[in-house]
Write a protein that holds these residues in place. Structure first.
Motif, PDB file in Angstrom:
ATOM      1  N   ASP A  38      22.700 146.268  28.685  1.00 22.05           N
ATOM      2  CA  ASP A  38      22.349 144.863  28.939  1.00 22.05           C
ATOM      3  C   ASP A  38      21.028 144.472  28.277  1.00 22.05           C
ATOM      4  O   ASP A  38      20.115 143.955  28.922  1.00 22.05           O
ATOM      5  CB  ASP A  38      22.289 144.597  30.441  1.00 22.05           C
ATOM      6  CG  ASP A  38      21.216 145.430  31.120  1.00 22.05           C
ATOM      7  OD1 ASP A  38      20.799 146.463  30.536  1.00 22.05           O
ATOM      8  OD2 ASP A  38      20.780 145.039  32.218  1.00 22.05           O
ATOM      9  N   PHE A  39      20.880 144.736  26.977  1.00 27.30           N
ATOM     10  CA  PHE A  39      19.679 144.296  26.272  1.00 27.30           C
ATOM     11  C   PHE A  39      20.008 144.084  24.792  1.00 27.30           C
ATOM     12  O   PHE A  39      21.008 144.591  24.280  1.00 27.30           O
ATOM     13  CB  PHE A  39      18.537 145.310  26.418  1.00 27.30           C
ATOM     14  CG  PHE A  39      18.848 146.675  25.860  1.00 27.30           C
ATOM     15  CD1 PHE A  39      18.670 146.963  24.505  1.00 27.30           C
ATOM     16  CD2 PHE A  39      19.315 147.689  26.689  1.00 27.30           C
ATOM     17  CE1 PHE A  39      18.961 148.224  23.992  1.00 27.30           C
ATOM     18  CE2 PHE A  39      19.597 148.944  26.192  1.00 27.30           C
ATOM     19  CZ  PHE A  39      19.419 149.213  24.835  1.00 27.30           C
ATOM     20  N   PHE A  40      19.145 143.314  24.133  1.00 27.95           N
ATOM     21  CA  PHE A  40      19.227 143.124  22.690  1.00 27.95           C
ATOM     22  C   PHE A  40      18.233 144.064  22.023  1.00 27.95           C
ATOM     23  O   PHE A  40      17.167 144.352  22.580  1.00 27.95           O
ATOM     24  CB  PHE A  40      18.910 141.673  22.316  1.00 27.95           C
ATOM     25  CG  PHE A  40      19.963 140.695  22.755  1.00 27.95           C
ATOM     26  CD1 PHE A  40      20.952 140.290  21.876  1.00 27.95           C
ATOM     27  CD2 PHE A  40      19.961 140.190  24.048  1.00 27.95           C
ATOM     28  CE1 PHE A  40      21.929 139.389  22.273  1.00 27.95           C
ATOM     29  CE2 PHE A  40      20.930 139.287  24.464  1.00 27.95           C
ATOM     30  CZ  PHE A  40      21.922 138.889  23.577  1.00 27.95           C
ATOM     31  N   GLN A  60      16.376 135.592  31.274  1.00 31.77           N
ATOM     32  CA  GLN A  60      17.605 136.224  31.757  1.00 31.77           C
ATOM     33  C   GLN A  60      18.103 137.317  30.822  1.00 31.77           C
ATOM     34  O   GLN A  60      19.028 138.068  31.170  1.00 31.77           O
ATOM     35  CB  GLN A  60      18.707 135.173  31.968  1.00 31.77           C
ATOM     36  CG  GLN A  60      19.287 134.580  30.688  1.00 31.77           C
ATOM     37  CD  GLN A  60      18.474 133.412  30.153  1.00 31.77           C
ATOM     38  OE1 GLN A  60      17.275 133.298  30.422  1.00 31.77           O
ATOM     39  NE2 GLN A  60      19.125 132.555  29.393  1.00 31.77           N
ATOM     40  N   HIS A  61      17.513 137.412  29.621  1.00 33.41           N
ATOM     41  CA  HIS A  61      17.921 138.419  28.643  1.00 33.41           C
ATOM     42  C   HIS A  61      16.783 139.406  28.364  1.00 33.41           C
ATOM     43  O   HIS A  61      15.602 139.052  28.418  1.00 33.41           O
ATOM     44  CB  HIS A  61      18.342 137.758  27.329  1.00 33.41           C
ATOM     45  CG  HIS A  61      19.539 136.877  27.450  1.00 33.41           C
ATOM     46  ND1 HIS A  61      20.803 137.360  27.769  1.00 33.41           N
ATOM     47  CD2 HIS A  61      19.686 135.531  27.306  1.00 33.41           C
ATOM     48  CE1 HIS A  61      21.661 136.367  27.804  1.00 33.41           C
ATOM     49  NE2 HIS A  61      21.020 135.239  27.538  1.00 33.41           N
ATOM     50  N   LYS A  62      17.150 140.637  28.050  1.00 35.86           N
ATOM     51  CA  LYS A  62      16.175 141.678  27.742  1.00 35.86           C
ATOM     52  C   LYS A  62      16.147 141.962  26.243  1.00 35.86           C
ATOM     53  O   LYS A  62      17.178 141.895  25.578  1.00 35.86           O
ATOM     54  CB  LYS A  62      16.517 142.972  28.489  1.00 35.86           C
ATOM     55  CG  LYS A  62      16.505 142.860  30.005  1.00 35.86           C
ATOM     56  CD  LYS A  62      16.906 144.180  30.638  1.00 35.86           C
ATOM     57  CE  LYS A  62      16.960 144.083  32.156  1.00 35.86           C
ATOM     58  NZ  LYS A  62      17.396 145.371  32.770  1.00 35.86           N
ATOM     59  N   LEU A  63      14.976 142.296  25.742  1.00 41.25           N
ATOM     60  CA  LEU A  63      14.799 142.650  24.332  1.00 41.25           C
ATOM     61  C   LEU A  63      14.029 143.962  24.234  1.00 41.25           C
ATOM     62  O   LEU A  63      13.030 144.156  24.932  1.00 41.25           O
ATOM     63  CB  LEU A  63      14.037 141.561  23.576  1.00 41.25           C
ATOM     64  CG  LEU A  63      13.611 141.907  22.146  1.00 41.25           C
ATOM     65  CD1 LEU A  63      14.827 142.013  21.230  1.00 41.25           C
ATOM     66  CD2 LEU A  63      12.613 140.880  21.610  1.00 41.25           C
ATOM     67  N   LYS A  64      14.489 144.860  23.372  1.00 38.86           N
ATOM     68  CA  LYS A  64      13.769 146.098  23.086  1.00 38.86           C
ATOM     69  C   LYS A  64      13.449 146.156  21.601  1.00 38.86           C
ATOM     70  O   LYS A  64      14.336 145.983  20.763  1.00 38.86           O
ATOM     71  CB  LYS A  64      14.591 147.327  23.492  1.00 38.86           C
ATOM     72  CG  LYS A  64      14.751 147.487  24.997  1.00 38.86           C
ATOM     73  CD  LYS A  64      15.404 148.824  25.346  1.00 38.86           C
ATOM     74  CE  LYS A  64      15.507 149.000  26.858  1.00 38.86           C
ATOM     75  NZ  LYS A  64      16.083 150.319  27.230  1.00 38.86           N
ATOM     76  N   VAL A  65      12.174 146.379  21.286  1.00 40.62           N
ATOM     77  CA  VAL A  65      11.725 146.554  19.902  1.00 40.62           C
ATOM     78  C   VAL A  65      11.412 148.031  19.721  1.00 40.62           C
ATOM     79  O   VAL A  65      10.528 148.571  20.385  1.00 40.62           O
ATOM     80  CB  VAL A  65      10.487 145.688  19.601  1.00 40.62           C
ATOM     81  CG1 VAL A  65      10.006 145.932  18.165  1.00 40.62           C
ATOM     82  CG2 VAL A  65      10.801 144.213  19.818  1.00 40.62           C
ATOM     83  N   ILE A  66      12.132 148.695  18.826  1.00 37.52           N
ATOM     84  CA  ILE A  66      11.985 150.145  18.685  1.00 37.52           C
ATOM     85  C   ILE A  66      11.349 150.523  17.350  1.00 37.52           C
ATOM     86  O   ILE A  66      11.481 151.659  16.899  1.00 37.52           O
ATOM     87  CB  ILE A  66      13.351 150.847  18.822  1.00 37.52           C
ATOM     88  CG1 ILE A  66      14.324 150.368  17.726  1.00 37.52           C
ATOM     89  CG2 ILE A  66      13.935 150.638  20.208  1.00 37.52           C
ATOM     90  CD1 ILE A  66      15.600 151.191  17.665  1.00 37.52           C
ATOM     91  N   SER A  67      10.644 149.573  16.729  1.00 38.89           N
ATOM     92  CA  SER A  67      10.025 149.840  15.433  1.00 38.89           C
ATOM     93  C   SER A  67       8.539 149.531  15.502  1.00 38.89           C
ATOM     94  O   SER A  67       8.014 149.088  16.525  1.00 38.89           O
ATOM     95  CB  SER A  67      10.693 148.978  14.357  1.00 38.89           C
ATOM     96  OG  SER A  67      10.744 147.623  14.775  1.00 38.89           O
ATOM     97  N   THR A  68       7.856 149.763  14.396  1.00 42.49           N
ATOM     98  CA  THR A  68       6.424 149.470  14.318  1.00 42.49           C
ATOM     99  C   THR A  68       6.113 148.938  12.935  1.00 42.49           C
ATOM    100  O   THR A  68       6.998 148.795  12.096  1.00 42.49           O
ATOM    101  CB  THR A  68       5.590 150.726  14.636  1.00 42.49           C
ATOM    102  OG1 THR A  68       4.199 150.355  14.719  1.00 42.49           O
ATOM    103  CG2 THR A  68       5.767 151.785  13.563  1.00 42.49           C
ATOM    104  N   GLY A  69       4.850 148.625  12.705  1.00 44.74           N
ATOM    105  CA  GLY A  69       4.444 148.085  11.421  1.00 44.74           C
ATOM    106  C   GLY A  69       3.115 147.354  11.534  1.00 44.74           C
ATOM    107  O   GLY A  69       2.476 147.353  12.588  1.00 44.74           O
ATOM    108  N   PRO A  70       2.685 146.711  10.443  1.00 46.43           N
ATOM    109  CA  PRO A  70       1.360 146.088  10.427  1.00 46.43           C
ATOM    110  C   PRO A  70       1.199 144.918  11.379  1.00 46.43           C
ATOM    111  O   PRO A  70       0.071 144.523  11.688  1.00 46.43           O
ATOM    112  CB  PRO A  70       1.218 145.624   8.958  1.00 46.43           C
ATOM    113  CG  PRO A  70       2.612 145.512   8.446  1.00 46.43           C
ATOM    114  CD  PRO A  70       3.381 146.592   9.130  1.00 46.43           C
ATOM    115  N   ASP A  71       2.297 144.350  11.867  1.00 48.49           N
ATOM    116  CA  ASP A  71       2.225 143.196  12.771  1.00 48.49           C
ATOM    117  C   ASP A  71       2.423 143.572  14.224  1.00 48.49           C
ATOM    118  O   ASP A  71       2.669 142.703  15.084  1.00 48.49           O
ATOM    119  CB  ASP A  71       3.297 142.167  12.355  1.00 48.49           C
ATOM    120  CG  ASP A  71       2.887 140.724  12.661  1.00 48.49           C
ATOM    121  OD1 ASP A  71       1.676 140.453  12.691  1.00 48.49           O
ATOM    122  OD2 ASP A  71       3.777 139.888  12.857  1.00 48.49           O
ATOM    123  N   ILE A  72       2.271 144.859  14.529  1.00 41.39           N
ATOM    124  CA  ILE A  72       2.615 145.351  15.861  1.00 41.39           C
ATOM    125  C   ILE A  72       1.717 144.760  16.957  1.00 41.39           C
ATOM    126  O   ILE A  72       2.179 144.465  18.061  1.00 41.39           O
ATOM    127  CB  ILE A  72       2.569 146.897  15.911  1.00 41.39           C
ATOM    128  CG1 ILE A  72       3.125 147.415  17.235  1.00 41.39           C
ATOM    129  CG2 ILE A  72       1.161 147.417  15.660  1.00 41.39           C
ATOM    130  CD1 ILE A  72       4.583 147.115  17.447  1.00 41.39           C
TER     131      ILE A  72
END
Length: 211
Positions: free
Chosen positions: A169-171, A195-207
């Protein structure tokens, strides 16, 4: 990495950070052209372009070029293939946004710099013998900015390595956290969708901005 493994190829890179890439890549790297990466991206661009412009190689059957920074290499070699993931976005389709973000006194200098670099970039593209676009979308951008067609070959993916398990249940966002990737916009959008979940699994200069 997949191409290097398949062809047992030597890799010449502009910059290399072992902490942010696959450890298997190291065994193929023949030379790092800019060991000390400049902290300012646009100066780093010029340094890498100059390094590849000065690079001379012999004894290879063909050369696969990745990234706009390496394009000057094609001027001095034959049997060159440029794998185009995109024309440099800050120089073309995101130029207006880049210009808008610059201080007033810097705008004329940035305009002149981009105009000069576009001319150099387009000249280098014309010296490449074959262009490989990674998608139809990128091909259309290549036709627009370079007026050169090419062959579409989607990026190689080892489908046997990955297995679908389940949908949760996440994007998920795995794009490099870089301003041109717009990850911050994804995060802002999901802040308006509790109501929605988001997971960011990366990194970079804009973290830091994304956090």
């Amino acid at each position: 990495l997949t191409h290097a493994h398949h062809f047992n190829a030597d890799i010449y890179v502009g910059i290399y950070n072992p902490e942010t890439t696959f450890p298997e890549l190291k065994q193929y790297i023949k030379k790092v052209l800019c060991p000390q990466a400049h902290k300012f991206p646009r100066i780093r661009t010029l340094l890498m372009r100059r390094a590849f412009d000065r690079l001379r190689l012999e004894g290879y059957d063909a050369y696969i070029i990745y990234g706009g920074h390496a394009l000057p290499f094609a001027k001095h070699h034959t049997k060159t293939f440029w794998c185009c993931t995109s024309p440099q976005r800050w120089l073309y389709d995101l130029y207006a946004e880049e210009m808008q973000a610059k201080p007033l006194l810097i705008k004329p200098l940035f305009w002149a710099f981009c105009r000069w670099l576009r001319k150099k970039d387009r000249t280098c593209v014309q010296t490449v013998e074959h262009i490989i676009y990674i998608s139809e979308y990128v091909r259309k951008k290549g036709l627009k900015y370079y007026r050169r067609d090419g062959t579409i070959i989607n990026p190689p993916v080892n489908v046997d390595r990955y297995t679908y398990l389940a949908t949760e249940d996440f994007f998920l966002s795995n794009a490099r956290v870089d301003p041109i990737k717009r990850v911050w916009m994804i995060v802002e959008a999901f802040q308006q969708l509790p109501q929605h979940k988001l997971k960011v699994i990366s990194t970079g200069p804009d973290i830091e901005r994304v956090k």
